[in-house]
Design a protein around this motif. Structure first.
Motif, PDB file in Angstrom:
ATOM      1  N   LEU A  30       0.832  -1.200   0.000  1.00 41.29           N
ATOM      2  CA  LEU A  30       0.000   0.000   0.000  1.00 41.29           C
ATOM      3  C   LEU A  30       0.868   1.252   0.000  1.00 41.29           C
ATOM      4  CD1 LEU A  30      -2.817   1.233   0.100  1.00 41.29           C
ATOM      5  CD2 LEU A  30      -2.708   1.073   2.586  1.00 41.29           C
ATOM      6  N   LEU A  31       1.945   1.236   0.761  1.00 43.13           N
ATOM      7  CA  LEU A  31       2.850   2.387   0.798  1.00 43.13           C
ATOM      8  C   LEU A  31       3.504   2.616  -0.562  1.00 43.13           C
ATOM      9  CD1 LEU A  31       4.151   4.558   2.532  1.00 43.13           C
ATOM     10  CD2 LEU A  31       5.923   2.921   3.128  1.00 43.13           C
ATOM     11  N   ARG A  32       3.892   1.543  -1.243  1.00 43.89           N
ATOM     12  CA  ARG A  32       4.454   1.684  -2.587  1.00 43.89           C
ATOM     13  C   ARG A  32       3.451   2.327  -3.528  1.00 43.89           C
ATOM     14  NH1 ARG A  32       6.154  -3.853  -2.128  1.00 43.89           N
ATOM     15  NH2 ARG A  32       8.199  -3.813  -1.202  1.00 43.89           N
ATOM     16  N   ILE A  33       2.209   1.886  -3.482  1.00 44.62           N
ATOM     17  CA  ILE A  33       1.173   2.437  -4.359  1.00 44.62           C
ATOM     18  C   ILE A  33       0.964   3.912  -4.065  1.00 44.62           C
ATOM     19  CG2 ILE A  33      -1.295   2.340  -4.915  1.00 44.62           C
ATOM     20  CD1 ILE A  33      -1.083  -0.727  -4.362  1.00 44.62           C
ATOM     21  N   VAL A  34       0.886   4.272  -2.793  1.00 42.65           N
ATOM     22  CA  VAL A  34       0.683   5.675  -2.415  1.00 42.65           C
ATOM     23  C   VAL A  34       1.854   6.536  -2.877  1.00 42.65           C
ATOM     24  CG1 VAL A  34       0.525   7.236  -0.429  1.00 42.65           C
ATOM     25  CG2 VAL A  34      -0.851   5.163  -0.495  1.00 42.65           C
ATOM     26  N   LEU A  35       3.081   6.048  -2.701  1.00 40.79           N
ATOM     27  CA  LEU A  35       4.248   6.820  -3.122  1.00 40.79           C
ATOM     28  C   LEU A  35       4.310   7.000  -4.630  1.00 40.79           C
ATOM     29  CD1 LEU A  35       6.986   5.420  -0.729  1.00 40.79           C
ATOM     30  CD2 LEU A  35       5.985   7.706  -0.731  1.00 40.79           C
ATOM     31  N   ILE A  36       3.983   5.953  -5.386  1.00 41.44           N
ATOM     32  CA  ILE A  36       3.997   6.058  -6.851  1.00 41.44           C
ATOM     33  C   ILE A  36       2.972   7.078  -7.321  1.00 41.44           C
ATOM     34  CG2 ILE A  36       3.449   4.806  -8.971  1.00 41.44           C
ATOM     35  CD1 ILE A  36       4.761   2.340  -7.628  1.00 41.44           C
ATOM     36  N   VAL A  37       1.766   7.023  -6.754  1.00 43.09           N
ATOM     37  CA  VAL A  37       0.725   7.982  -7.137  1.00 43.09           C
ATOM     38  C   VAL A  37       1.132   9.398  -6.746  1.00 43.09           C
ATOM     39  CG1 VAL A  37      -1.659   8.667  -6.664  1.00 43.09           C
ATOM     40  CG2 VAL A  37      -1.125   6.273  -7.094  1.00 43.09           C
TER      41      VAL A  37
END
Length: 54
Positions: free
Chosen positions: A26-33
């Motif tokens: 989830l943290l990876r997804i948030v950072l990419i966005v």
């Protein structure tokens, strides 16, 4: 391989991330966005300040 919409993939990634490995996926997804949003915002702002040499 079956087709899964992006929203389904995102909720599954968030759900399995919390159950298995904490909030890593989830943290990876948030950072990419976040980075994509910042890049798009910077591009739009810098594009608006371009001077015309006419």
């Amino acid at each position: 391989m079956e087709y899964r919409p992006g929203a389904t993939w995102l909720t599954e990634a968030a759900g399995t991330a919390v159950q298995q490995h904490g909030s890593g996926n989830l943290l990876r997804i948030v950072l990419i966005v976040m980075f994509l949003g910042c890049a798009l915002t910077a591009w739009l702002l810098l594009r608006g300040y371009k001077q015309k040499d006419d």
